[in-house]
Scaffold this active site. Structure first.
Site, PDB file in Angstrom:
ATOM      1  N   ILE A  36       0.701  -1.228  -0.040  1.00  0.00           N
ATOM      2  CA  ILE A  36       0.002  -0.083   0.006  1.00  0.00           C
ATOM      3  C   ILE A  36       0.837   1.220  -0.137  1.00  0.00           C
ATOM      4  O   ILE A  36       0.443   2.305  -0.317  1.00  0.00           O
ATOM      5  CB  ILE A  36      -1.017   0.035   1.278  1.00  0.00           C
ATOM      6  N   ASP A  53      -3.532  -2.027  -2.499  1.00  0.00           N
ATOM      7  CA  ASP A  53      -4.238  -2.268  -1.242  1.00  0.00           C
ATOM      8  C   ASP A  53      -4.893  -3.538  -1.050  1.00  0.00           C
ATOM      9  O   ASP A  53      -5.568  -4.040  -1.963  1.00  0.00           O
ATOM     10  CB  ASP A  53      -5.726  -1.383  -1.146  1.00  0.00           C
ATOM     11  N   TYR A 143      -5.364 -10.394  16.573  1.00  0.00           N
ATOM     12  CA  TYR A 143      -4.398 -10.878  15.627  1.00  0.00           C
ATOM     13  C   TYR A 143      -4.778 -12.467  15.544  1.00  0.00           C
ATOM     14  O   TYR A 143      -4.830 -13.091  14.738  1.00  0.00           O
ATOM     15  CB  TYR A 143      -3.019 -10.241  16.148  1.00  0.00           C
ATOM     16  N   LYS A 147      -5.751 -15.036  12.689  1.00  0.00           N
ATOM     17  CA  LYS A 147      -4.746 -15.954  12.112  1.00  0.00           C
ATOM     18  C   LYS A 147      -5.314 -17.459  12.478  1.00  0.00           C
ATOM     19  O   LYS A 147      -5.256 -18.261  11.436  1.00  0.00           O
ATOM     20  CB  LYS A 147      -3.474 -15.891  12.863  1.00  0.00           C
TER      21      LYS A 147
HETATM   22  N1  SER Z   1       5.644 -11.172  15.871  1.00  0.00           N
HETATM   23  C1  SER Z   1       4.135 -11.317  15.856  1.00  0.00           C
HETATM   24  C2  SER Z   1       3.616 -10.416  16.863  1.00  0.00           C
HETATM   25  O1  SER Z   1       4.204  -9.953  17.779  1.00  0.00           O
HETATM   26  C3  SER Z   1       3.894 -12.617  16.267  1.00  0.00           C
HETATM   27  O2  SER Z   1       3.456 -13.450  14.986  1.00  0.00           O
HETATM   28  O3  SER Z   1       2.617  -9.676  16.612  1.00  0.00           O
END
Ligand code: SER
Length: 319
Positions: A36, A53, A143, A147
């Site tokens: 991006i 993007d 996160y 994932k």
């Molecule tokens: N390095 C990454 C983080 O700390 C872990 O996948 O978010």
């Protein structure tokens, strides 16, 4: 290799070095970088860059069609600490970019996908030491949730539509060329910059926060090797555990002190400490070792030597 490679998120910490390495292996004209925003000079000068993007399906589709792309490495993502501050944007980026790419493969537009997962897929109820490939997974970060969801979709697209998607659960990746963007493991990079510049560092994780880590060259090697492996060797289509080294801030500081005896470390844990506590301390990656021959090259000592040398060199270049 017929067709070209596209790296989405090529200007990030891993994307930059992955793009450079893929260009070295396959030739500059075979590897298209996109992000991006523009990235490091070394990357920008190494071959074709197209601004895009990762959330925009049409933009990605045009790049793929116009450049005869066959393999896609989807490296764009919002990492753990940043995602906690912007959960909906993180979900939007991390999930939609993956769906676009999975659907391109389902429709036959591309052949193969690399998509990184993370140790963040694990949570506080996961066994902490030598975390197995298959175990309890109850991630508590945005996160990690994105994932883990992504892993399920990858496996689903493989089972249902035969999509050749390959994935690794990266540990914290340590490098000096491009700064990381908003991860919990970033202290292990910041510490080198501060050690070289000021001989002092205040860690945002507690001294005993043990986390799985890996030097960048090992991460790049794993990424390229899993993509080069014969299809029949890839038995896990969610994501492979991957490990190299595990250490705490205190252990890392001890290693740095071998180079700078006056180095001082303090600890002032912030919200990232809680994230670190929810993740494994070490990882059992025997499936990756068995299925596609994974082996790491860098231990803590070797990594520390190279990091200090690399950070010093970059600083001299800037001066
Ligand atoms: N390095 C990454 C983080 O700390 C872990 O996948 O978010």
């Amino acid at each position: 290799m017929s067709g070209r490679i596209l790296i989405i998120g090529a200007c990030g910490q891993i994307g930059t070095e992955l793009t450079l390495k893929l260009r070295e292996i396959y030739g500059e004209d075979k590897v298209i970088a996109s992000d991006i925003r523009e990235g490091a000079e070394e990357l920008m000068q190494s071959g074709t860059f197209i601004k895009a993007d990762a959330k925009n399906k049409e933009q990605l589709e045009n790049i793929i069609r116009e450049n005869q792309i066959k393999d896609v490495y989807l490296m764009a993502a919002m990492l753990s600490a940043t995602a906690e501050k912007a959960p909906m944007q993180a979900w939007d980026l991390n999930m939609n970019s993956l769906f676009h790419v999975l659907n391109f493969a389902k429709e036959g537009l591309i052949n193969k996908i690399f998509w990184p997962s993370s140790i963040a897929v694990f949570g506080p109820s996961t066994p902490k030491d030598a975390t197995p490939q298959t175990t309890v997974m109850e991630p508590t970060t945005v996160y990690g949730i994105s994932k883990l969801t992504g892993e399920r979709w990858c496996e689903y697209y493989y089972n249902k539509f035969g999509v050749d998607v390959r994935s690794i659960r990266y540990p914290g990746i340590i490098s000096y060329k491009t700064l990381p963007g908003g991860g919990t493991t970033d202290y292990a990079i910041d510490i080198f910059h501060e050690a070289v510049k000021t001989r002092k560092y205040t860690s945002f994780l507690a001294k005993d926060a043990a986390l799985p880590m890996m030097f960048m060259d090992d991460a790049i090697k794993a990424t390229i090797e899993i993509m080069q492996a014969p299809e029949e060797n890839i038995h896990i289509r969610s994501s492979y555990n991957l490990a190299a080294i595990s250490f705490t801030p205190e252990i890392l500081a001890g290693e740095i002190k071998k180079h700078f005896s006056d180095f001082e470390i303090n600890y002032d844990p912030d919200f990232r400490q809680k994230i670190a506590e929810s993740w494994p301390s070490s990882i059992d990656d025997s499936a990756a070792r068995k299925d596609w021959g994974w082996q790491h090259d860098y231990d803590l000592e070797k990594m520390t030597d190279i990091m200090i040398e690399g950070v010093e060199h970059r600083l001299q270049e800037k001066a």
